[in-house]
Design a protein around this motif. Structure first.
Motif, PDB file in Angstrom:
ATOM      1  N   PHE A  38       0.828  -1.198   0.000  1.00  0.00           N
ATOM      2  CA  PHE A  38       0.000   0.000   0.000  1.00  0.00           C
ATOM      3  C   PHE A  38       0.865   1.252   0.000  1.00  0.00           C
ATOM      4  CE2 PHE A  38      -2.587  -3.201   2.181  1.00  0.00           C
ATOM      5  CZ  PHE A  38      -3.754  -3.133   1.444  1.00  0.00           C
ATOM      6  N   ALA A  39       0.357   2.292  -0.653  1.00  0.00           N
ATOM      7  CA  ALA A  39       1.000   3.604  -0.632  1.00  0.00           C
ATOM      8  C   ALA A  39      -0.066   4.641  -0.322  1.00  0.00           C
ATOM      9  CB  ALA A  39       1.654   3.911  -1.979  1.00  0.00           C
ATOM     10  N   TYR A  40       0.336   5.721   0.304  1.00  0.00           N
ATOM     11  CA  TYR A  40      -0.599   6.780   0.665  1.00  0.00           C
ATOM     12  C   TYR A  40      -0.939   7.647  -0.539  1.00  0.00           C
ATOM     13  CZ  TYR A  40       0.634   5.419   5.345  1.00  0.00           C
ATOM     14  OH  TYR A  40       0.841   4.683   6.488  1.00  0.00           O
ATOM     15  N   VAL A  69     -10.429   3.366   5.088  1.00  0.00           N
ATOM     16  CA  VAL A  69     -10.692   3.787   6.460  1.00  0.00           C
ATOM     17  C   VAL A  69      -9.921   2.947   7.485  1.00  0.00           C
ATOM     18  CG1 VAL A  69     -12.478   3.933   8.241  1.00  0.00           C
ATOM     19  CG2 VAL A  69     -12.899   4.883   5.975  1.00  0.00           C
ATOM     20  N   ALA A  70     -10.015   1.642   7.422  1.00  0.00           N
ATOM     21  CA  ALA A  70      -9.350   0.788   8.418  1.00  0.00           C
ATOM     22  C   ALA A  70      -7.829   0.906   8.348  1.00  0.00           C
ATOM     23  CB  ALA A  70      -9.769  -0.664   8.228  1.00  0.00           C
ATOM     24  N   LEU A  71      -7.300   1.199   7.170  1.00  0.00           N
ATOM     25  CA  LEU A  71      -5.852   1.265   7.001  1.00  0.00           C
ATOM     26  C   LEU A  71      -5.254   2.595   7.450  1.00  0.00           C
ATOM     27  CD1 LEU A  71      -5.687  -0.438   3.511  1.00  0.00           C
ATOM     28  CD2 LEU A  71      -5.088  -1.459   5.702  1.00  0.00           C
ATOM     29  N   VAL A  72      -6.073   3.631   7.562  1.00  0.00           N
ATOM     30  CA  VAL A  72      -5.551   4.940   7.964  1.00  0.00           C
ATOM     31  C   VAL A  72      -6.021   5.373   9.355  1.00  0.00           C
ATOM     32  CG1 VAL A  72      -5.259   5.714   5.582  1.00  0.00           C
ATOM     33  CG2 VAL A  72      -7.381   6.262   6.798  1.00  0.00           C
ATOM     34  N   GLU A  73      -6.791   4.527  10.029  1.00  0.00           N
ATOM     35  CA  GLU A  73      -7.239   4.843  11.382  1.00  0.00           C
ATOM     36  C   GLU A  73      -6.029   5.054  12.286  1.00  0.00           C
ATOM     37  OE1 GLU A  73      -9.468   5.679  14.602  1.00  0.00           O
ATOM     38  OE2 GLU A  73     -10.315   5.336  12.614  1.00  0.00           O
ATOM     39  N   HIS A  91       2.782   8.542   9.961  1.00  0.00           N
ATOM     40  CA  HIS A  91       3.096   7.661  11.087  1.00  0.00           C
ATOM     41  C   HIS A  91       1.839   6.841  11.326  1.00  0.00           C
ATOM     42  CE1 HIS A  91       6.681  10.098  11.683  1.00  0.00           C
ATOM     43  NE2 HIS A  91       5.897  11.152  11.579  1.00  0.00           N
ATOM     44  N   ASN A  92       1.890   5.575  10.904  1.00  0.00           N
ATOM     45  CA  ASN A  92       0.712   4.728  10.895  1.00  0.00           C
ATOM     46  C   ASN A  92       0.852   3.588  11.898  1.00  0.00           C
ATOM     47  OD1 ASN A  92      -1.427   3.016  10.279  1.00  0.00           O
ATOM     48  ND2 ASN A  92      -1.218   3.282   8.076  1.00  0.00           N
ATOM     49  N   PRO A  93       0.004   3.575  12.950  1.00  0.00           N
ATOM     50  CA  PRO A  93       0.097   2.497  13.931  1.00  0.00           C
ATOM     51  C   PRO A  93      -0.347   1.141  13.374  1.00  0.00           C
ATOM     52  CG  PRO A  93      -1.838   3.827  14.360  1.00  0.00           C
ATOM     53  CD  PRO A  93      -1.068   4.510  13.259  1.00  0.00           C
ATOM     54  N   ASN A  94      -0.999   1.131  12.209  1.00  0.00           N
ATOM     55  CA  ASN A  94      -1.457  -0.116  11.591  1.00  0.00           C
ATOM     56  C   ASN A  94      -0.384  -0.785  10.741  1.00  0.00           C
ATOM     57  OD1 ASN A  94      -4.240   0.333  12.474  1.00  0.00           O
ATOM     58  ND2 ASN A  94      -4.206   1.986  10.996  1.00  0.00           N
TER      59      ASN A  94
END
Length: 108
Positions: A38-40, A69-73, A91-94
């Motif tokens: 995945f990329a933002y 949604v679930a990937l950027v929460e 900075h993604n905690p997922n």
């Protein structure tokens, strides 16, 4: 939906929105790509579609497609300058891993 935008990233996004007054907001999400998965995606959004959620973060309208949604929460969006380069930093905690170049990430 919990997304944090640092003041400098918020200012940068507002700058882009000011240049496009017809835009509905800033589109933020992910797309499948890269060696890790995945990329933002950060772009201006002309419309809010049926598969989108619109959230306001510190007065900034963010449009996020349902599949992201679930990937950027919980993501923290920052904006950094390093020499001549400037970019959004996430900075993604997922995220459970990233590719060597840092352009894509994985989740478990």
């Amino acid at each position: 939906m919990s997304i944090t935008i640092t003041p400098v990233a918020n200012e940068r996004m507002r700058h882009f929105l000011a240049g496009s007054p017809a835009a509905a907001g800033v589109r933020f999400g992910v797309k499948r790509t890269g060696c890790s998965g995945f990329a933002y995606v950060v772009d201006l959004a002309d419309t809010v579609g049926d598969g989108d959620q619109m959230v306001e973060v510190d007065g900034l309208p963010l449009i996020i497609n349902d599949s992201s949604v679930a990937l950027v929460e919980g993501v923290v969006i920052d904006f950094q300058r390093q020499g001549l380069n400037a970019s959004f930093v996430f900075h993604n905690p997922n995220a459970t891993g990233a590719c060597g170049c840092g352009e894509s990430f994985t989740v478990s």
